[in-house]
Design an enzyme around this catalytic site. Structure first.
Site, PDB file in Angstrom:
ATOM      1  N   THR A 263      20.016  12.168  36.404  1.00  0.00           N
ATOM      2  CA  THR A 263      18.648  12.426  35.912  1.00  0.00           C
ATOM      3  C   THR A 263      17.665  11.352  36.355  1.00  0.00           C
ATOM      4  O   THR A 263      16.498  11.641  36.618  1.00  0.00           O
ATOM      5  CB  THR A 263      18.676  12.508  34.369  1.00  0.00           C
TER       6      THR A 263
ATOM      7  N   SER B  90      27.681  15.961  36.711  1.00  0.00           N
ATOM      8  CA  SER B  90      28.690  16.914  36.214  1.00  0.00           C
ATOM      9  C   SER B  90      29.624  17.326  37.352  1.00  0.00           C
ATOM     10  O   SER B  90      30.727  17.822  37.100  1.00  0.00           O
ATOM     11  CB  SER B  90      28.022  18.125  35.558  1.00  0.00           C
TER      12      SER B  90
HETATM   13  N1  ASN Z   1      21.139  12.214  32.070  1.00  0.00           N
HETATM   14  C1  ASN Z   1      21.785  12.663  33.140  1.00  0.00           C
HETATM   15  O1  ASN Z   1      21.901  11.937  34.086  1.00  0.00           O
HETATM   16  C2  ASN Z   1      22.392  14.043  33.069  1.00  0.00           C
HETATM   17  C3  ASN Z   1      22.621  14.708  34.391  1.00  0.00           C
HETATM   18  N2  ASN Z   1      23.028  16.071  34.194  1.00  0.00           N
HETATM   19  C4  ASN Z   1      23.716  14.015  35.190  1.00  0.00           C
HETATM   20  O2  ASN Z   1      24.706  13.638  34.630  1.00  0.00           O
HETATM   21  O3  ASN Z   1      23.610  13.894  36.389  1.00  0.00           O
END
Ligand code: ASN
Length: 412
Positions: A17, A93
């Site tokens: 993110t 993920s």
């Molecule tokens: N806060 C984040 O970074 C979540 C994002 N979906 C990731 O893990 O890449």
């Protein structure tokens, strides 16, 4: 006056993110992260233009990349930050052993030229990557800090700038020869963290080990006694760590009513050499209904599958207090004590990549190798308070202003 120095940090951007922008399909990592979210911010760039550096990238090739000079800090240092952005950047993920192998390879290949390493990573699997790297880089004598954010650095209210700047400052000024995570003003041991919130800026905790350092308005508190200093060797043998493969290990979370058939389907999957069993409380699972579960586990262990018992609880450890936990141990399950799922999973993957011998792997799973596990004799679980009947009741005014009501106010 302090001497003017330029500690060199390699910032590796893997995704997450912190570097994402909105798209018609949702948030995705952006290639403009360095140019538009980092470079324009004065905290990361003293305005020195055109600095470049050459690094070994995630594909093993030499690549020319940008380098930033941070404004002079309180300690007289202008940290030099070389930025290597992975291609592609990913949502974490999707990160598993290929990403861990790439990160470990990049750190190893560039370690002679940098004092420390900071890795921008998505938060979803950050705890897994941090734990994996803790094992894969355990002979590295340098600080490696993983960080990320809950909100993108393209947004003004992001927690990313704070997390990234904190990681750069801590990694360039403290000698913490460990893989760590810096998030929400705390520096954690990488093999101890777990993600506890999908949105809170303090999104990580290290439930069975206090933070290595904490940052507040008044300063930086470092718990030096907790930091691993032991036997990191005099250098780094780049051939010493084999590539890891996460497809060999599965995690099975025990639930009420779990059957031998389901346990068997996981333990007997072709290619699976290790199983992390997340059990209830101090290491229990429902054996009373069906002894087939024990037999299924016993047979898998005899075939050479390493089965590790860890607790589903956030705090505490697997013990041998209860009958089910003892029966599991008798069937050949290895106690993982107070390891997180992330640590147990990645440690098993790492050990299976390093050894062919399953009893050797099982033995090491119960042994502390880089601060990921508290041996049972120092387990805090059995420490009790004095009897509650002897404890003072402290008078605390509630936020709403209503006073605490006692049924015997005069006695308190
Ligand atoms: N806060 C984040 O970074 C979540 C994002 N979906 C990731 O893990 O890449």
């Amino acid at each position: 006056m302090l001497a003017h120095t330029e500690p060199r940090v390699l910032l590796i951007v893997a995704g997450g993110t912190i570097c994402m922008q909105d798209s018609p399909t949702g948030l995705v990592p952006s290639k403009l992260f360095l140019e538009e979210a980092i470079k324009p911010k004065q905290t990361f760039n003293d305005g020195t233009d055109g600095l470049v550096d050459e690094v070994v990238d995630e594909h093993g090739s030499r690549r020319s990349v940008s380098c930033l000079r941070l404004p002079r800090d309180r300690y007289g240092a202008n940290v030099r930050c070389t930025v290597l952005e992975f291609d592609p950047l990913i949502d974490s993920s999707s990160a598993h052993s290929p990403t861990w192998n790439q990160l470990s390879t990049v750190v190893r290949a560039n370690q002679a030229r940098y004092e420390s390493f900071v890795i921008c990573h998505g938060t979803d699997t950050l705890a897994y990557t941090a734990a994996a790297l803790s094992f894969m880089l355990k002979d590295l004598d340098k600080t490696v800090i993983l960080t990320g954010s809950q909100k993108s650095m393209f947004f003004p209210d992001s927690d990313g700038s704070n997390n990234l700047l904190g990681s750069l400052v801590l990694s360039s000024h403290l000698r913490v020869p460990e893989v760590c995570v810096y998030f929400g003003n705390s520096l954690f041991r990488g093999s101890r963290v777990t993600k506890v919130s999908a949105s809170n800026y303090s999104g990580f905790e290290s439930p069975n080990a206090r933070p290595l350092a904490e940052v507040s308005e008044s300063g930086i508190t470092v718990h030096w006694d907790d930091i691993n200093q032991a036997s990191r060797g005099n250098g780094f043998n780049s051939n010493s760590v084999p590539e890891v493969d996460s497809s060999k290990v599965v995690v099975l979370k025990v639930f009420p009513g779990i059957t031998a058939k389901l346990v068997g389907s996981m333990l007997n999957t072709k290619g699976v050499s290790g199983v992390v069993l997340e059990t209830f409380g101090a290491g229990n699972m429902p054996l009373g209904m069906s002894d087939d579960i024990l037999e299924t586990i016993r047979q898998a262990v005899q075939r050479g599958v390493v089965v590790v018992n860890i607790t589903q609880c956030l705090h505490g450890s697997v013990t041998s207090s209860y009958e089910p936990a003892r029966k599991l141990a008798d069937a050949g399950i290895t106690p993982g004590f107070d390891m997180t799922t992330e640590a147990a999973f990645t440690k098993l993957i790492y050990l299976l990549a390093s050894s062919q011998n399953s009893s050797d792997v099982a033995r090491k799973m119960s042994t502390n190798i880089c601060g990921e596990l508290t041996p049972p004799e120092t387990d805090e679980a059995d420490k009790q308070f004095a009897s509650i009947a002897q404890l003072p009741i402290r008078y605390v005014r509630s936020i709403s202003g209503r006073d605490f009501q006692s049924i015997r106010p005069s006695k308190l």
